[in-house]
Design a protein around this motif. Structure first.
Motif: not given
Length: 233
Positions: A130-159
């Motif tokens: 879903s991320v690939r469908n909206e953003f290219s790999q050189d896009s600058k993305l700021l990931l947010v969640c409520q406590e910070g845990l899910r965004s960190a996990a999402a960042a790892s997957r996108l890396e």
């Protein structure tokens, strides 16, 4: 004829005033039929994930063109979210109907769901796609969640998927002060994770406290009437 190659990855790290960078060098070596050694190298510079506070995140959006990706579930997103953000949840509602899932969902709904308003979810298998469908790999993305845990996990997957320009808000939206971001929803961003019975706990405590104080005063100043209402055994 092509030879048989074996990968031999290496990684180099260096720092600059732009932050830590990681240089990945992957080489393949092997022998062709004629016995000649062949080598190929693929080099890629990858930036470390940035962990920033709310004010720094606001600057990334305003001055560096970062796009906000909200990875929370649908319920928290609908309560409050940053205006014009992209909603791509890392976890989605688990509506599977196998026996094991039904039991887990029932237990969850009677405890975490009831007291904290947390939905029963599972990992979104289409998150990276879903991320690939909206953003290219050189896009600058700021990931947010409520406590910070899910965004960190999402960042790892996108890396792992090749995204290099990623930032996360440390401690999540619960740490954001009102007015920091323009938001949409029925509550403030920092309160979007509050639901269920826990949200009325304070009110219940206040009511019970008032009742107990009134009862104590009644017993103290009107002992005869109290004895009639609450006769001792």
């Amino acid at each position: 004829m092509a030879g048989i190659a074996s990968p031999s990855p290496t990684a180099l790290y260096f720092t600059s005033n732009l932050g830590t960078r990681r240089l990945k060098a992957v080489s393949w070596s092997g022998k062709s039929v004629s016995g000649n050694v062949t080598r190929r190298r693929n080099l890629r510079v990858a930036a470390e994930v940035k962990f920033v506070n709310a004010e720094e995140a606001k600057q990334l959006i305003a001055t560096e063109g970062y796009k906000v990706v909200d990875v929370r579930d649908k319920t928290q997103f609908e309560r409050a979210h940053i205006k014009s953000c992209h909603h791509i949840p890392l976890f989605i509602f688990n509506e599977d109907n196998d026996l094991g899932t039904i039991v887990k969902r029932t237990v969850h709904n009677n405890f975490s769901g009831l007291f904290f308003g947390l939905p029963f979810t599972k990992l979104n298998p289409e998150f990276v796609k879903s991320v690939r469908n909206e953003f290219s790999q050189d896009s600058k993305l700021l990931l947010v969640c409520q406590e910070g845990l899910r965004s960190a996990a999402a960042a790892s997957r996108l890396e792992e998927a090749g995204y290099d320009n990623i930032a996360c808000v440390t401690s999540g939206l619960q740490s954001v002060k009102p007015g920091t971001f323009e938001s949409v929803g029925s509550t403030e961003l920092q309160n979007a994770g509050k639901a269920g019975l826990i949200t009325i706990q304070g009110k219940i405590s206040a009511v019970l406290g008032t009742v107990l104080v009134c009862a104590l005063l009644f017993i103290t100043f009107f002992p005869d009437q109290a004895e009639k209402l609450f006769p001792s055994s």
